[in-house]
Design a protein around this motif. Structure first.
Motif, PDB file in Angstrom:
ATOM      1  N   SER A 150     -65.794  30.908  11.034  1.00  0.00           N
ATOM      2  CA  SER A 150     -66.553  31.363  12.202  1.00  0.00           C
ATOM      3  C   SER A 150     -65.549  31.817  13.263  1.00  0.00           C
ATOM      4  CB  SER A 150     -67.397  30.224  12.765  1.00  0.00           C
ATOM      5  OG  SER A 150     -66.561  29.217  13.300  1.00  0.00           O
ATOM      6  N   GLN A 151     -66.044  32.514  14.276  1.00  0.00           N
ATOM      7  CA  GLN A 151     -65.158  32.939  15.364  1.00  0.00           C
ATOM      8  C   GLN A 151     -64.496  31.711  15.992  1.00  0.00           C
ATOM      9  OE1 GLN A 151     -67.508  35.218  18.123  1.00  0.00           O
ATOM     10  NE2 GLN A 151     -67.480  37.072  16.889  1.00  0.00           N
ATOM     11  N   GLU A 152     -65.291  30.662  16.157  1.00  0.00           N
ATOM     12  CA  GLU A 152     -64.779  29.428  16.755  1.00  0.00           C
ATOM     13  C   GLU A 152     -63.656  28.809  15.941  1.00  0.00           C
ATOM     14  OE1 GLU A 152     -68.212  26.931  17.107  1.00  0.00           O
ATOM     15  OE2 GLU A 152     -68.623  27.571  19.160  1.00  0.00           O
ATOM     16  N   GLU A 153     -63.894  28.702  14.624  1.00  0.00           N
ATOM     17  CA  GLU A 153     -62.878  28.083  13.774  1.00  0.00           C
ATOM     18  C   GLU A 153     -61.583  28.890  13.747  1.00  0.00           C
ATOM     19  OE1 GLU A 153     -65.757  25.849  10.472  1.00  0.00           O
ATOM     20  OE2 GLU A 153     -64.614  27.648   9.955  1.00  0.00           O
ATOM     21  N   LEU A 154     -61.736  30.195  13.597  1.00  0.00           N
ATOM     22  CA  LEU A 154     -60.545  31.053  13.575  1.00  0.00           C
ATOM     23  C   LEU A 154     -59.804  30.954  14.904  1.00  0.00           C
ATOM     24  CD1 LEU A 154     -58.685  33.168  12.406  1.00  0.00           C
ATOM     25  CD2 LEU A 154     -60.317  34.934  13.109  1.00  0.00           C
ATOM     26  N   ALA A 155     -60.548  31.023  15.992  1.00  0.00           N
ATOM     27  CA  ALA A 155     -59.940  30.947  17.317  1.00  0.00           C
ATOM     28  C   ALA A 155     -59.167  29.647  17.484  1.00  0.00           C
ATOM     29  CB  ALA A 155     -61.013  31.067  18.393  1.00  0.00           C
ATOM     30  N   HIS A 156     -59.801  28.561  17.071  1.00  0.00           N
ATOM     31  CA  HIS A 156     -59.157  27.253  17.197  1.00  0.00           C
ATOM     32  C   HIS A 156     -57.869  27.176  16.391  1.00  0.00           C
ATOM     33  CE1 HIS A 156     -58.601  22.929  16.068  1.00  0.00           C
ATOM     34  NE2 HIS A 156     -58.687  22.817  17.369  1.00  0.00           N
ATOM     35  N   ARG A 157     -57.926  27.640  15.146  1.00  0.00           N
ATOM     36  CA  ARG A 157     -56.732  27.584  14.284  1.00  0.00           C
ATOM     37  C   ARG A 157     -55.615  28.492  14.791  1.00  0.00           C
ATOM     38  NH1 ARG A 157     -58.777  27.254   7.964  1.00  0.00           N
ATOM     39  NH2 ARG A 157     -60.548  25.873   8.332  1.00  0.00           N
ATOM     40  N   ALA A 158     -55.998  29.644  15.318  1.00  0.00           N
ATOM     41  CA  ALA A 158     -54.992  30.599  15.802  1.00  0.00           C
ATOM     42  C   ALA A 158     -54.556  30.271  17.227  1.00  0.00           C
ATOM     43  CB  ALA A 158     -55.541  32.017  15.738  1.00  0.00           C
ATOM     44  N   ASP A 159     -55.164  29.224  17.780  1.00  0.00           N
ATOM     45  CA  ASP A 159     -54.825  28.778  19.133  1.00  0.00           C
ATOM     46  C   ASP A 159     -55.081  29.856  20.197  1.00  0.00           C
ATOM     47  OD1 ASP A 159     -53.977  26.811  20.898  1.00  0.00           O
ATOM     48  OD2 ASP A 159     -51.932  27.591  20.949  1.00  0.00           O
ATOM     49  N   ILE A 160     -56.233  30.484  20.083  1.00  0.00           N
ATOM     50  CA  ILE A 160     -56.662  31.414  21.124  1.00  0.00           C
ATOM     51  C   ILE A 160     -58.123  31.110  21.444  1.00  0.00           C
ATOM     52  CG2 ILE A 160     -55.052  33.237  20.521  1.00  0.00           C
ATOM     53  CD1 ILE A 160     -57.002  34.571  18.913  1.00  0.00           C
ATOM     54  N   ASP A 161     -58.628  31.663  22.527  1.00  0.00           N
ATOM     55  CA  ASP A 161     -59.982  31.329  22.971  1.00  0.00           C
ATOM     56  C   ASP A 161     -61.056  31.971  22.087  1.00  0.00           C
ATOM     57  OD1 ASP A 161     -61.296  29.929  25.432  1.00  0.00           O
ATOM     58  OD2 ASP A 161     -62.462  31.752  25.105  1.00  0.00           O
ATOM     59  N   ARG A 162     -62.127  31.186  21.899  1.00  0.00           N
ATOM     60  CA  ARG A 162     -63.269  31.635  21.104  1.00  0.00           C
ATOM     61  C   ARG A 162     -63.844  32.950  21.621  1.00  0.00           C
ATOM     62  NH1 ARG A 162     -68.595  31.542  22.063  1.00  0.00           N
ATOM     63  NH2 ARG A 162     -68.328  30.579  24.099  1.00  0.00           N
ATOM     64  N   THR A 163     -64.039  33.037  22.929  1.00  0.00           N
ATOM     65  CA  THR A 163     -64.648  34.231  23.506  1.00  0.00           C
ATOM     66  C   THR A 163     -63.732  35.449  23.399  1.00  0.00           C
ATOM     67  OG1 THR A 163     -63.803  33.798  25.741  1.00  0.00           O
ATOM     68  CG2 THR A 163     -65.933  32.852  25.146  1.00  0.00           C
ATOM     69  N   TYR A 164     -62.437  35.191  23.250  1.00  0.00           N
ATOM     70  CA  TYR A 164     -61.512  36.306  23.126  1.00  0.00           C
ATOM     71  C   TYR A 164     -61.600  36.954  21.752  1.00  0.00           C
ATOM     72  CZ  TYR A 164     -57.438  39.189  23.736  1.00  0.00           C
ATOM     73  OH  TYR A 164     -56.609  40.266  23.829  1.00  0.00           O
ATOM     74  N   VAL A 165     -61.781  36.126  20.727  1.00  0.00           N
ATOM     75  CA  VAL A 165     -62.003  36.664  19.383  1.00  0.00           C
ATOM     76  C   VAL A 165     -63.285  37.493  19.388  1.00  0.00           C
ATOM     77  CG1 VAL A 165     -62.515  36.073  16.975  1.00  0.00           C
ATOM     78  CG2 VAL A 165     -60.804  34.767  18.243  1.00  0.00           C
TER      79      VAL A 165
END
Lengths: 69, 69
Positions: free
Chosen positions: A21-36
């Motif tokens: 999900s956008q959230e999971e990817l964002a978390h793993r890549a250490d960037i904000d969910r809304t930015y993805v």
DNA sequence: CTGTGACTTGCAGTCCGTG
DNA sequence: CCACGGACTGCAAGTCACA
């Protein structure tokens, strides 16, 4: 077809292919969910630093995110 | 090997292959002369907008500029 | 889970110059 | 032709609340 749009489509396709999900990817890549979310909607021109983080977590070469269909 | 460094090397290689100076490429791509120099020295993380402009003038696919050796 | 508006901050990118 | 510096502007980067 701008490169922003190419990136948006490739990002979404590879993210879904990885089952993230956008959230999971964002978390793993250490960037904000809304930015993805913003990137997938072509709101910003991402830098190579962000592309590098995303590609690393998607386990693909960064060039695949810019590859034209 | 960071993606900035990959971009720097690929940019320089393709620029020379096209027979262009930093100044000529910068002028054609409508970006600053000193900025092309900065990118080849890994000083900044270029955005996809800049990568798009550079690739267009080098007549190559943008993904080639991020391709790992 | 994702889209979106509002907001602040740091850096991408420009423009002037130098050796 | 290129590396490198300082000073500046605008947007990418990052966060939050809400739908």
């Amino acid at each position: 077809m701008t490169l922003r749009e190419v990136l948006a489509e490739n990002l979404k396709r590879h993210r879904l292919a990885a089952g993230l999900s956008q959230e999971e990817l964002a978390h793993r890549a250490d960037i904000d969910r809304t930015y993805v979310s913003s990137l997938e909607r072509c709101q910003y021109a991402a830098t190579v630093d962000v592309i590098e983080k995303l590609a690393r977590e998607l386990k693909i070469d960064a060039s695949l995110l810019l590859q034209q269909p």
